[in-house]
Design an enzyme around this catalytic site. Structure first.
Site, mmCIF file in Angstrom:
data_model
loop_
_atom_site.group_PDB
_atom_site.id
_atom_site.type_symbol
_atom_site.label_atom_id
_atom_site.label_comp_id
_atom_site.label_asym_id
_atom_site.label_seq_id
_atom_site.Cartn_x
_atom_site.Cartn_y
_atom_site.Cartn_z
ATOM 1 C CG ASP A 1 -2.046 0.983 1.155
ATOM 2 O OD1 ASP A 1 -2.397 1.394 0.035
ATOM 3 O OD2 ASP A 1 -2.588 1.339 2.218
ATOM 4 C CE LYS B 1 -7.852 2.297 -3.370
ATOM 5 N NZ LYS B 1 -6.701 2.655 -2.492
ATOM 6 C CB THR C 1 -11.310 2.331 -1.750
ATOM 7 O OG1 THR C 1 -10.440 2.556 -0.632
ATOM 8 C CG2 THR C 1 -11.716 3.668 -2.358
ATOM 9 C CD GLU D 1 -8.972 6.328 -4.019
ATOM 10 O OE1 GLU D 1 -9.826 6.849 -3.298
ATOM 11 O OE2 GLU D 1 -8.021 5.673 -3.562
#
Length: 337
Positions: free
Chosen positions: A27, A142, A167, A106
């Site tokens: 991450d 995401k 998410t 994302e």
């Protein structure tokens, strides 16, 4: 001379033991920090990209994105948006050189309540990856786990074959809706749930198996496996290694480089806590949610309501900081500074 199983386990790190049961994901946006831990996949978010974009080592990626934004023309706003998309993809492309699997990129959190805008931005990100020669099979898009985000995920999966990672997931309602939308993967948060309980109750310390974030992910994993949903579970947002070890057996776990380092130095025994067989024995009942019942059930969970809105605001704030940085750099490039 053969080594006994107990002795072999003592020689193995907790990270190595977890990898036997779970796909380990890094991450981070700092792709130079992940090589030594050999994760299968990697995840990014606006906050991680902002942190990495400030590092001197990654300035060529920022400069390339800015030049791309300018070269593609349009209004200043369009140029900045194009540069932002390119920057996220640039980091993703570099990460994919370090991991054999997938990277999660994302969509702007400011679009969290606009299904059509999320779908459009996701398609744009995938097209940038494909222009760079990377198949959509190696990308997870995401999206915030709002009702609109979940519906965007369903459309992208069904119409475009674009794999989605939902998410900012804190409630059981969000998890149920994601499963029914047949998205590829969800990222239920662990540490941020623990944060909320520490801030809003008198209790400040939890053993890993009592941790409300661990319990949330365990329930979701068991529900998915009991009722044979194809969506997989990737625990996220960890505060300590105890939370990570308590979720060994989860489909995937995305872990910061700092905690990956701690786990690689930890030689305690790790037990596989989550299994499909164990999930079949749990007493959860299957539920089905339309939009109204989703909104009601999610709203009944004060923690989830507060953490979802807080998470969207924080990611949006970091996206704005990144945008501001790009605008300033773009102005300097245009003016030959």
């Amino acid at each position: 001379m053969s080594v006994s199983p107990d002795k072999r386990r003592k020689m193995e790190s907790a990270l190595e033991q977890i990898k036997k049961h779970t796909v380990v994901v890094a991450d981070t946006g700092d792709f130079n920090a992940i090589e030594e831990y050999k994760p299968q996949d990697a995840t990014t978010n606006p906050s991680l990209i902002l942190a990495a974009a400030k590092m001197s080592i990654y300035q060529p990626l920022v400069e390339q994105a800015i030049k791309y934004g300018i070269a593609n023309g349009g209004s200043e706003e369009e140029q900045v948006t194009n540069a932002m998309d390119k920057l996220f993809v640039n980091f993703g492309l570099e990460i994919l050189k370090k991991v054999p699997g997938r990277v999660s990129t994302e969509v702007d959190a400011r679009l969290s309540f606009d299904k059509e805008a999320m779908v459009s931005r996701a398609r744009r990100l995938i097209s940038l990856y494909e222009e760079a020669g990377v198949s959509k099979e190696r990308i997870l898009i995401k999206l915030s786990s709002t009702w609109e985000g979940i519906q965007a995920g369903q459309e992208l999966e069904e119409k475009d074959g674009i794999h989605c990672n939902m998410t900012l997931l804190f409630s059981f309602a969000q998890a149920v809706a994601c499963a029914e939308a047949h998205v590829t993967l969800i990222s239920p948060f662990v540490g941020r749930i623990l944060d909320w309980y520490k801030e809003n109750t008198d209790r400040k310390n939890y053993e890993p198996h009592e941790d409300p974030g661990v319990q949330s992910v365990t329930k979701i994993y068991n529900y998915y496996k009991k009722f044979n949903y194809r969506t997989v579970v990737m625990g996220a947002s960890f505060r300590n290694t105890g939370e990570v070890k308590a979720l060994a057996g989860c489909d995937l776990l995305t872990i910061s480089p700092g905690l990956l380092g701690e786990l690689s130095q930890d030689h305690s025994a790790v037990t596989c806590s989550l299994t499909p067989q164990g999930a079949k024995q749990c007493d959860l009942e299957q539920v089905h949610l339309d939009e109204k019942s989703f909104r009601w059930l999610h709203n009944e969970d004060r923690m989830a309501v507060e953490k979802l809105s807080d998470g969207i605001r924080k990611f949006a704030a970091d996206a704005i900081k990144l945008e501001t940085m790009i605008k300033e750099r773009m102005f300097n490039v245009k003016n030959g500074q």
